[in-house]
Design an enzyme around this catalytic site. Structure first.
Site, PDB file in Angstrom:
ATOM      1  N   LYS A 183      12.324  -0.354   4.349  1.00 36.58           N
ATOM      2  CA  LYS A 183      12.172  -1.168   5.558  1.00 36.58           C
ATOM      3  C   LYS A 183      13.507  -1.704   6.084  1.00 36.58           C
ATOM      4  O   LYS A 183      13.682  -1.859   7.288  1.00 36.58           O
ATOM      5  CB  LYS A 183      11.236  -2.345   5.269  1.00 36.58           C
ATOM      6  CG  LYS A 183       9.779  -1.953   5.040  1.00 36.58           C
ATOM      7  CD  LYS A 183       8.936  -3.214   4.862  1.00 36.58           C
ATOM      8  CE  LYS A 183       7.690  -2.982   4.039  1.00 36.58           C
ATOM      9  NZ  LYS A 183       6.649  -2.226   4.700  1.00 36.58           N
ATOM     10  N   LYS A 225       9.871  -9.679   2.015  1.00 36.47           N
ATOM     11  CA  LYS A 225       9.202  -8.374   1.936  1.00 36.47           C
ATOM     12  C   LYS A 225       9.958  -7.450   1.004  1.00 36.47           C
ATOM     13  O   LYS A 225      11.185  -7.393   1.071  1.00 36.47           O
ATOM     14  CB  LYS A 225       9.247  -7.684   3.297  1.00 36.47           C
ATOM     15  CG  LYS A 225       8.121  -7.956   4.211  1.00 36.47           C
ATOM     16  CD  LYS A 225       8.262  -7.052   5.434  1.00 36.47           C
ATOM     17  CE  LYS A 225       7.393  -7.585   6.542  1.00 36.47           C
ATOM     18  NZ  LYS A 225       7.539  -6.773   7.762  1.00 36.47           N
ATOM     19  N   GLY A 276       1.133  -1.245   1.602  1.00 39.17           N
ATOM     20  CA  GLY A 276      -0.158  -1.787   1.194  1.00 39.17           C
ATOM     21  C   GLY A 276      -0.149  -3.303   1.047  1.00 39.17           C
ATOM     22  O   GLY A 276      -0.933  -3.864   0.302  1.00 39.17           O
ATOM     23  N   GLY A 277       0.759  -3.976   1.753  1.00 40.11           N
ATOM     24  CA  GLY A 277       0.798  -5.447   1.712  1.00 40.11           C
ATOM     25  C   GLY A 277       1.336  -6.000   0.407  1.00 40.11           C
ATOM     26  O   GLY A 277       1.293  -7.206   0.175  1.00 40.11           O
ATOM     27  N   HIS A 279      -0.776  -7.703  14.848  1.00 41.95           N
ATOM     28  CA  HIS A 279      -0.287  -6.399  14.396  1.00 41.95           C
ATOM     29  C   HIS A 279      -0.823  -5.356  15.369  1.00 41.95           C
ATOM     30  O   HIS A 279      -2.020  -5.104  15.409  1.00 41.95           O
ATOM     31  CB  HIS A 279      -0.783  -6.136  12.963  1.00 41.95           C
ATOM     32  CG  HIS A 279      -0.458  -4.767  12.455  1.00 41.95           C
ATOM     33  ND1 HIS A 279       0.304  -4.545  11.331  1.00 41.95           N
ATOM     34  CD2 HIS A 279      -0.799  -3.537  12.910  1.00 41.95           C
ATOM     35  CE1 HIS A 279       0.422  -3.247  11.122  1.00 41.95           C
ATOM     36  NE2 HIS A 279      -0.239  -2.614  12.059  1.00 41.95           N
ATOM     37  N   HIS A 334      -2.425  -9.475   3.842  1.00 44.80           N
ATOM     38  CA  HIS A 334      -1.554  -8.596   4.619  1.00 44.80           C
ATOM     39  C   HIS A 334      -2.089  -7.180   4.693  1.00 44.80           C
ATOM     40  O   HIS A 334      -1.352  -6.239   4.903  1.00 44.80           O
ATOM     41  CB  HIS A 334      -0.130  -8.560   4.052  1.00 44.80           C
ATOM     42  CG  HIS A 334       0.519  -9.895   4.013  1.00 44.80           C
ATOM     43  ND1 HIS A 334       0.720 -10.657   5.129  1.00 44.80           N
ATOM     44  CD2 HIS A 334       0.997 -10.624   2.979  1.00 44.80           C
ATOM     45  CE1 HIS A 334       1.299 -11.776   4.793  1.00 44.80           C
ATOM     46  NE2 HIS A 334       1.478 -11.795   3.497  1.00 44.80           N
ATOM     47  N   GLU A 346       4.632   0.554  13.541  1.00 44.51           N
ATOM     48  CA  GLU A 346       3.963  -0.746  13.473  1.00 44.51           C
ATOM     49  C   GLU A 346       4.843  -1.811  14.119  1.00 44.51           C
ATOM     50  O   GLU A 346       6.024  -1.942  13.790  1.00 44.51           O
ATOM     51  CB  GLU A 346       3.677  -1.126  12.020  1.00 44.51           C
ATOM     52  CG  GLU A 346       2.684  -0.204  11.345  1.00 44.51           C
ATOM     53  CD  GLU A 346       2.209  -0.713   9.991  1.00 44.51           C
ATOM     54  OE1 GLU A 346       1.101  -0.339   9.577  1.00 44.51           O
ATOM     55  OE2 GLU A 346       2.945  -1.493   9.347  1.00 44.51           O
ATOM     56  N   ARG A 361       3.145   9.185   8.093  1.00 44.21           N
ATOM     57  CA  ARG A 361       1.984   9.896   7.538  1.00 44.21           C
ATOM     58  C   ARG A 361       0.779   9.596   8.415  1.00 44.21           C
ATOM     59  O   ARG A 361       0.881   8.840   9.382  1.00 44.21           O
ATOM     60  CB  ARG A 361       1.693   9.358   6.134  1.00 44.21           C
ATOM     61  CG  ARG A 361       1.509   7.837   6.188  1.00 44.21           C
ATOM     62  CD  ARG A 361       0.978   7.264   4.894  1.00 44.21           C
ATOM     63  NE  ARG A 361       1.188   5.829   4.802  1.00 44.21           N
ATOM     64  CZ  ARG A 361       0.388   4.906   5.265  1.00 44.21           C
ATOM     65  NH1 ARG A 361      -0.703   5.246   5.915  1.00 44.21           N
ATOM     66  NH2 ARG A 361       0.661   3.610   5.132  1.00 44.21           N
TER      67      ARG A 361
HETATM   68  P1  ADP Z   1      -2.318   1.585   6.276  1.00 40.42           P
HETATM   69  O1  ADP Z   1      -1.482   0.854   7.285  1.00 40.42           O
HETATM   70  O2  ADP Z   1      -2.609   3.001   6.668  1.00 40.42           O
HETATM   71  O3  ADP Z   1      -3.483   0.833   5.796  1.00 40.42           O
HETATM   72  P2  ADP Z   1      -1.049   0.920   3.803  1.00 40.42           P
HETATM   73  O4  ADP Z   1       0.426   0.796   3.664  1.00 40.42           O
HETATM   74  O5  ADP Z   1      -1.837  -0.318   3.760  1.00 40.42           O
HETATM   75  O6  ADP Z   1      -1.314   1.734   5.115  1.00 40.42           O
HETATM   76  O7  ADP Z   1      -1.550   1.894   2.671  1.00 40.42           O
HETATM   77  C1  ADP Z   1      -2.272   3.064   2.943  1.00 40.42           C
HETATM   78  C2  ADP Z   1      -3.084   3.442   1.766  1.00 40.42           C
HETATM   79  O8  ADP Z   1      -2.277   3.797   0.694  1.00 40.42           O
HETATM   80  C3  ADP Z   1      -3.977   2.316   1.317  1.00 40.42           C
HETATM   81  O9  ADP Z   1      -5.242   2.826   1.019  1.00 40.42           O
HETATM   82  C4  ADP Z   1      -3.304   1.791   0.100  1.00 40.42           C
HETATM   83  O10 ADP Z   1      -4.213   1.295  -0.832  1.00 40.42           O
HETATM   84  C5  ADP Z   1      -2.598   3.017  -0.411  1.00 40.42           C
HETATM   85  N1  ADP Z   1      -1.357   2.644  -1.041  1.00 40.42           N
HETATM   86  C6  ADP Z   1      -0.379   1.877  -0.536  1.00 40.42           C
HETATM   87  N2  ADP Z   1       0.609   1.754  -1.412  1.00 40.42           N
HETATM   88  C7  ADP Z   1       0.256   2.460  -2.499  1.00 40.42           C
HETATM   89  C8  ADP Z   1       0.872   2.753  -3.745  1.00 40.42           C
HETATM   90  N3  ADP Z   1       2.029   2.255  -4.075  1.00 40.42           N
HETATM   91  N4  ADP Z   1       0.219   3.537  -4.601  1.00 40.42           N
HETATM   92  C9  ADP Z   1      -0.977   4.042  -4.289  1.00 40.42           C
HETATM   93  N5  ADP Z   1      -1.610   3.817  -3.137  1.00 40.42           N
HETATM   94  C10 ADP Z   1      -1.009   3.035  -2.249  1.00 40.42           C
HETATM   95  P1  ADP Z   2       3.302  -2.961   4.562  1.00 39.42           P
HETATM   96  O1  ADP Z   2       4.278  -1.861   4.298  1.00 39.42           O
HETATM   97  O2  ADP Z   2       2.833  -3.601   3.335  1.00 39.42           O
HETATM   98  O3  ADP Z   2       2.229  -2.507   5.495  1.00 39.42           O
HETATM   99  P2  ADP Z   2       4.394  -4.456   6.815  1.00 39.42           P
HETATM  100  O4  ADP Z   2       5.840  -4.733   7.015  1.00 39.42           O
HETATM  101  O5  ADP Z   2       3.798  -3.437   7.686  1.00 39.42           O
HETATM  102  O6  ADP Z   2       4.177  -4.090   5.307  1.00 39.42           O
HETATM  103  O7  ADP Z   2       3.607  -5.822   6.971  1.00 39.42           O
HETATM  104  C1  ADP Z   2       2.243  -5.939   6.602  1.00 39.42           C
HETATM  105  C2  ADP Z   2       1.583  -7.071   7.397  1.00 39.42           C
HETATM  106  O8  ADP Z   2       2.234  -8.329   7.181  1.00 39.42           O
HETATM  107  C3  ADP Z   2       1.644  -6.887   8.893  1.00 39.42           C
HETATM  108  O9  ADP Z   2       0.585  -6.095   9.352  1.00 39.42           O
HETATM  109  C4  ADP Z   2       1.569  -8.306   9.407  1.00 39.42           C
HETATM  110  O10 ADP Z   2       0.245  -8.767   9.418  1.00 39.42           O
HETATM  111  C5  ADP Z   2       2.290  -9.088   8.372  1.00 39.42           C
HETATM  112  N1  ADP Z   2       3.701  -9.278   8.781  1.00 39.42           N
HETATM  113  C6  ADP Z   2       4.717  -8.462   8.512  1.00 39.42           C
HETATM  114  N2  ADP Z   2       5.877  -8.940   9.010  1.00 39.42           N
HETATM  115  C7  ADP Z   2       5.583 -10.101   9.612  1.00 39.42           C
HETATM  116  C8  ADP Z   2       6.360 -11.090  10.296  1.00 39.42           C
HETATM  117  N3  ADP Z   2       7.670 -10.970  10.422  1.00 39.42           N
HETATM  118  N4  ADP Z   2       5.718 -12.173  10.794  1.00 39.42           N
HETATM  119  C9  ADP Z   2       4.393 -12.325  10.640  1.00 39.42           C
HETATM  120  N5  ADP Z   2       3.615 -11.441   9.995  1.00 39.42           N
HETATM  121  C10 ADP Z   2       4.193 -10.336   9.488  1.00 39.42           C
HETATM  122 MG    MG Z   3       2.535  -1.870   7.357  1.00 36.64          MG
END
Ligand code: ADP
Ligand code: ADP
Ligand code: MG
Length: 660
Positions: free
Chosen positions: A116, A158, A164-165, A208, A235, A275, A297
């Site tokens: 990131k 972060k 996956g939050g 988001h 998240h 995003e 992806r």
């Molecule tokens: P999306 O925005 O498509 O929901 P996410 O980043 O939340 O994307 O993750 C997509 C999918 O991949 C989710 O079902 C999550 O549980 C899975 N996932 C994310 N990180 C991992 C990981 N480190 N290992 C296995 N599965 C993961």
């Molecule tokens: P991931 O790779 O786990 O999906 P993201 O960077 O996409 O991580 O962030 C996941 C979620 O966290 C976002 O969908 C949003 O709801 C929240 N988030 C991320 N960055 C911020 C921010 N700077 N301020 C407020 N909420 C945020």
């Molecule tokens: Mg994300």
């Protein structure tokens, strides 16, 4: 087009990819771990290859085994799905080195967006607005803390490798920074093997909103409009929709242009998502959105885009990867109607959305779409399948489409109330409550909405007497394994002669229930509740309740709520209550990561005692009351669901110990 592809994934997404492959006449190869030997994606595939034991590190993350399986079966290309190896550039290199096609972007594109912090630096250069914050290399705690102060609280820590939050902590106050940082780092290290972080401004009233992009190998890139994924817990998205409610032409233009610019900056090929986080505190403004990350992806929520644009994104993926041009130009891609996706998870909404496991003894989805709507049920499980602790606990996605947002939301609510799951704790009641939430229905969404309304969204009313009576009736044949209860055959055979009755004991939570179920000579059922109430109250049931019986339990379905009752085996000794009183049990299988108290310690209510790592997340286990610890689990112990983690000294002993 390819003639055979391998799908390097499991669950609903593996099944989803296979459906399109079949439509295009492409043969499919599944891969599977021990736990998945009998799973749906294996059954659906033309061929299947076993790749190892259940843990992902020994199976679905073993790129070498997956490439070997593709070569052995003659597959020409590999579809990674989402999660697992889908965003792993080293895997792409391996695939290409073996002479195979990776159905997705190049390793270089993935590398550019993989971390990131680096992605944000790159986007800054490309002229895409990025979230204000620190995304540099240096990681000293004092530096990060001072950056956080500069950015201004609240901030968001972060994991740069996050997904996956996971590995994310919102920090309100400088005093909490160092604790939050260690915790985010630990989680990041466990989930991604990388504990470096970035620090961002926590955006006000954040929404988001993400843009679906698609590129091909001829330098073309288009967008397929936006999705709103603001409905999140931990998240992580739970309900997504397209288009975004309240979207203005100016913001849509700015966001989609920025997204296409981002894709072009990395020569993107295939399906991707940009995003953005949007500050909606003053409505949707074209200058108040920032790049957060790119997912290189197919996204979990891609079906809502397919619904409103009338496309099959997996088909596009296969066509583009096999060397075709994008099937449509930008001007040919249009929006129509509104779509929602609800993710049904095995999780306990009332316990902070804790992931759950279990066997799906009963599983029923609506088989028809509500009026004037289209519906898709995307799932990778069948009744009888298990939700294991090894993988993501998502059970299914309900996707609906209708002509406007209100109708689509109505269709979603309807579909949720007709979904029945028993055998594991699920979030259907929570999803239905969210779909009925006044702010959500008005399109007034932001990522904190679920947190603000959490109490109301996760509170499940206690079962009413009618429900308890229904459970008693459905449980009449409980205890005996086999098909669903049929009290008719159990009782009614004798009913010609006289009223026949049976006493049933049930438990719901802490409540013991005693019911007398009788079938009367006219064939009707009567349930008299003798406990927990003082006065017996009697219910006549004319129709069989919506219920499922499963070993030791019965679940009654009322709307989107499944009320589960325990049906005690009269032969088993009632020893559970006593053992549970003075102890704290693991709410789910996991690893004891950190222990912060020892036997003999006096602790106070709410004090963190240990950290349990489960499903790649950390859960703090706190003392439920004041007391003295008699025994506590060892650091590093692998525990199963229900294992005693902490035992407290019984009260008399505690006071004796104190007076010594
Ligand atoms: P999306 O925005 O498509 O929901 P996410 O980043 O939340 O994307 O993750 C997509 C999918 O991949 C989710 O079902 C999550 O549980 C899975 N996932 C994310 N990180 C991992 C990981 N480190 N290992 C296995 N599965 C993961
Ligand atoms: P991931 O790779 O786990 O999906 P993201 O960077 O996409 O991580 O962030 C996941 C979620 O966290 C976002 O969908 C949003 O709801 C929240 N988030 C991320 N960055 C911020 C921010 N700077 N301020 C407020 N909420 C945020
Ligand atoms: Mg994300």
């Amino acid at each position: 087009m390819f003639s055979k592809i391998l799908i390097a994934n499991r669950g609903e997404i593996a099944c989803r990819v296979m459906r399109t492959a079949r439509k295009l006449g492409v043969h499919t190869v599944a891969v599977y771990s021990d736990a998945d030997a009998k799973s749906l994606h294996v059954e659906m595939a033309d061929e299947a290859v076993h790749i190892g034991p259940s843990p992902v590190g020994e199976s679905y993350l073993r790129g070498d085994k997956i490439v070997a399986a593709a070569l052995a079966t003659g597959a020409q290309a590999i579809h990674p799905g989402y999660g697992f190896l889908s965003e792993n550039p080293d895997f792409v290199d391996q695939v290409v080195a073996a002479g195979l096609v990776f159905i997705g972007p190049s390793a270089a594109s993935i590398r550019a967006m993989g971390l990131k912090d680096a992605a944000k630096r790159l986007m800054e250069k490309a002229g895409v607005p990025v979230v204000p914050g620190y995304h540099g290399e240096a990681q000293e705690i004092v530096l990060l803390a001072s950056k956080a102060r500069e950015i201004g609280y609240p901030v968001l820590i972060k994991a740069r490798a996050g997904g996956g939050g996971k590995g994310m902590r919102r920090v309100e106050h400088p005093d909490e920074f160092s604790e939050a940082l260690s915790s985010a780092r630990r989680e990041a290290k466990a989930a991604f093997g990388d504990d470096r972080v970035l620090v961002e401004k926590y955006v006000d009233k954040p929404r988001h909103i993400e843009v679906q992009v698609f590129g091909d190998n001829f330098g073309n890139a288009v967008h397929l409009y936006e999705r709103d994924c603001s409905a999140q817990r931990r998240h992580q998205k739970v309900i997504e929709e397209a288009p975004a409610p309240g979207m203005t032409p100016a913001l849509r233009k700015a966001m989609t242009e920025a997204a296409v610019k981002a894709a072009k900056a990395i020569d993107y090929s295939g399906a991707g998502t940009i995003e953005f986080i949007v500050d909606a505190s003053q409505g949707l403004k074209a200058d108040r959105f920032w790049f957060m990350e790119m997912n290189t992806r197919l996204q979990v929520e891609h079906p809502v885009t397919e619904m409103v644009t009338g496309t099959d994104l997996v088909e596009w993926q296969l066509r583009v990867a096999s060397g075709e041009k994008l099937p449509k130009t930008q001007s040919e891609i249009t929006l129509s109607g509104h779509a929602f996706e609800a993710r049904i998870y095995a999780e306990d909404a009332a316990k902070g959305f804790l992931p759950a496991t279990g066997t799906l003894h009963h599983l029923k989805f609506p088989d028809t779409a509500p009026q004037e709507a289209q519906m898709r049920v995307e799932t990778g499980v069948r009744a009888g399948d298990a939700i294991s602790p090894f993988y993501d606990p998502m059970i299914a996605k309900l996707v609906v489409h209708s002509k406007d947002r209100a109708m689509a939301l109505g269709a979603l609510r309807d579909a949720l109330t007709r979904t029945e799951v028993a055998g594991s704790t699920v979030n259907t009641a929570f999803l239905a409550a969210l779909a009925a939430d006044a702010d959500f229905a008005a399109g007034d969404v932001d990522t904190a909405l679920i947190g603000r309304h959490q109490q109301a969204l996760t509170a499940i009313p206690a079962p009413g007497d009618e429900t308890i009576a229904a459970a008693a009736l459905a449980a009449t044949d409980a205890g005996a394994p086999g098909p669903a209860a049929d009290p008719w055959s159990v009782l009614s055979g004798y009913a010609h002669f006289h009223t026949l009755a049976r006493r049933i004991r049930l438990r719901h939570g802490e409540e013991n229930i005693l019911a007398r179920v009788s079938v009367r000579p006219d064939g009707r059922f009567q349930v008299a509740l003798e406990a927990p109430h003082d006065a017996v109250n009697t219910h006549d049931l004319r129709t069989m309740p919506h219920a499922a019986r499963w070993p030791g339990h019965v679940t009654v379905f009322e709307g989107a709520v499944g009320y589960t009752f325990t049906v005690p085996d009269p032969l088993a000794r009632a020893d559970e209550a006593g053992a549970a009183a003075g102890s704290l049990r693991a709410p789910m299988p996991g690893l004891v990561k950190l222990v912060r108290a020892a036997a003999g310690d006096a602790v106070i209510k709410g004090q963190p005692l240990l950290i349990l790592e489960a499903m790649k997340m950390e859960h703090t286990i706190a003392a439920p009351h004041d007391g003295v610890i008699a025994e506590i689990a060892a650091e590093g112990a692998q525990v199963s669901d229900g294992t005693v983690l902490v035992r407290f000294v019984e009260e008399q002993d505690a006071s004796a110990a104190a007076s010594r």
